[in-house]
Design a protein around this motif. Structure first.
Motif, PDB file in Angstrom:
ATOM      1  N   ILE A   1       3.702  14.533  -7.427  1.00  0.00           N
ATOM      2  CA  ILE A   1       4.296  13.225  -7.192  1.00  0.00           C
ATOM      3  C   ILE A   1       3.442  12.480  -6.178  1.00  0.00           C
ATOM      4  N   PHE A   2       3.214  11.186  -6.437  1.00  0.00           N
ATOM      5  CA  PHE A   2       2.340  10.369  -5.605  1.00  0.00           C
ATOM      6  C   PHE A   2       3.086   9.137  -5.116  1.00  0.00           C
ATOM      7  N   ASP A   3       2.601   8.581  -4.005  1.00  0.00           N
ATOM      8  CA  ASP A   3       3.146   7.294  -3.567  1.00  0.00           C
ATOM      9  C   ASP A   3       2.413   6.186  -4.306  1.00  0.00           C
ATOM     10  N   PRO A   4       2.842   4.936  -4.170  1.00  0.00           N
ATOM     11  CA  PRO A   4       2.218   3.844  -4.933  1.00  0.00           C
ATOM     12  C   PRO A   4       0.724   3.677  -4.665  1.00  0.00           C
ATOM     13  N   GLU A   5       0.234   4.193  -3.531  1.00  0.00           N
ATOM     14  CA  GLU A   5      -1.194   4.087  -3.220  1.00  0.00           C
ATOM     15  C   GLU A   5      -1.986   5.279  -3.747  1.00  0.00           C
ATOM     16  N   GLY A   6      -1.317   6.198  -4.433  1.00  0.00           N
ATOM     17  CA  GLY A   6      -2.004   7.336  -5.025  1.00  0.00           C
ATOM     18  C   GLY A   6      -2.110   8.555  -4.133  1.00  0.00           C
ATOM     19  N   ARG A   7      -1.441   8.543  -2.975  1.00  0.00           N
ATOM     20  CA  ARG A   7      -1.456   9.710  -2.099  1.00  0.00           C
ATOM     21  C   ARG A   7      -0.443  10.738  -2.581  1.00  0.00           C
ATOM     22  N   HIS A   8      -0.850  12.005  -2.549  1.00  0.00           N
ATOM     23  CA  HIS A   8       0.007  13.085  -3.026  1.00  0.00           C
ATOM     24  C   HIS A   8       1.151  13.325  -2.041  1.00  0.00           C
ATOM     25  N   ILE A   9       2.378  13.249  -2.538  1.00  0.00           N
ATOM     26  CA  ILE A   9       3.552  13.502  -1.706  1.00  0.00           C
ATOM     27  C   ILE A   9       3.897  14.984  -1.729  1.00  0.00           C
TER      28      ILE A   9
END
Length: 297
Positions: free
Chosen positions: A176-184
């Protein structure tokens, strides 16, 4: 054997294998363990009682003994191979054997999912074998297990968690990623429609740095608009409380406004998808070391 030799699954398979006649082969959990499947421990549900090593023979040619479970079924030597000097049935036939003779449908699904975890088989490969052997013992259970299987479960407990999940359609171990593409995070289960994730926490998660990490992960889920459900070991014996937590999480998720959703399953271009056996098999050694580290845990 000397008393100091540890009876590991591989050691037990080896001891049974040296007794094989030329027409016999180790199969089932024994073969899958010999292929490198560490989830195939050869232990009963209590996690302590050793199971006999399954031996496939076209006819009775050795005496039964507690070390081995002799199964006389028709098979071709074309379905066997030598691996490190030991004759074993093919990974597909071995997985099908484990599924057919599993104590329950649930155990059959676990066997297939864990064979897929190690990329020893794919669901389609097992489906073809099952469809081609309609008269074999336990084939209906194997056929039902194929329909429930998933190629991206990472542990037997995750399989049970998925099978018990009372909500919508869930995906296994999807990043799962945040809208900026960082892995949550990569939860054990995620319902991408409702925004509910499931995590199985073993006893190792209860103390120390592991617990602190779990709490941070739960806060990250909440901050991006996801509702988390946690399953623990006690829920295996009595799933009622776990099922109620799932229903409660779905109710909370339904009350969240759409504006709370700050997460996505859409991967950034730098992230390699590994949720199918075919995708994992296509990776080279360097890529496997990067993206499949969980397989060695």
């Amino acid at each position: 054997m000397p008393a100091g030799v540890e009876p590991t699954p591989v050691q037990r398979v080896l001891e049974a294998g040296v007794l094989l006649p030329p027409v016999g082969a180790v199969t089932g959990w024994g073969a899958l363990s010999w292929y490198g499947g560490h989830w195939f421990s050869g232990l009963a549900r209590d996690g302590q009682t050793p199971l006999p090593v399954p031996i496939a023979l076209p006819r009775r040619s050795i005496r039964p003994q507690p070390l081995m479970l002799i199964c006389e079924e028709r098979f071709s030597l074309r379905e066997t191979t030598l691996v490190d000097g030991l004759r074993v049935t093919s990974a597909v036939r071995s997985a099908a054997f484990a599924m057919r003779y599993a104590r329950s449908l649930r155990d059959a699904v676990v066997a297939l999912d864990m064979a897929c975890f190690h990329d020893l088989v794919s669901i389609d490969e097992v489906r073809v074998w099952v469809d081609g052997h309609p008269s074999y013992t336990g084939i209906e259970q194997a056929r039902a297990a194929v329909l429930l299987a998933d190629e991206n479960a990472w542990s037997p407990m995750e399989v049970g968690m998925r099978l018990d999940w009372p909500g919508g359609s869930v995906l296994t171990n999807r990043p799962i990623f945040d809208p900026e593409g960082r892995h949550i995070a990569t939860p054990d289960l995620v319902d991408p429609v409702a925004g509910v994730v499931g995590e199985y926490d073993s006893d190792l998660h209860l103390t120390g740095s592991r617990r602190a990490k779990d709490l941070r992960r739960e806060e990250d889920y909440r901050a991006c608009g996801l509702e988390q459900v946690t399953m623990v070991a006690a829920d295996v014996r009595d799933p009622g409380p776990y099922l109620e937590r799932v229903r409660t999480a779905y109710a909370r998720a339904a009350r969240r406004p759409a504006s709370d959703r700050r997460w996505t399953l859409e991967r950034p271009t730098s992230w390699v998808a590994t949720h199918t056996v075919a995708r994992r098999r296509s990776l080279d050694a360097t890529e496997r070391a990067i993206w499949l580290r969980y397989q060695a845990s």
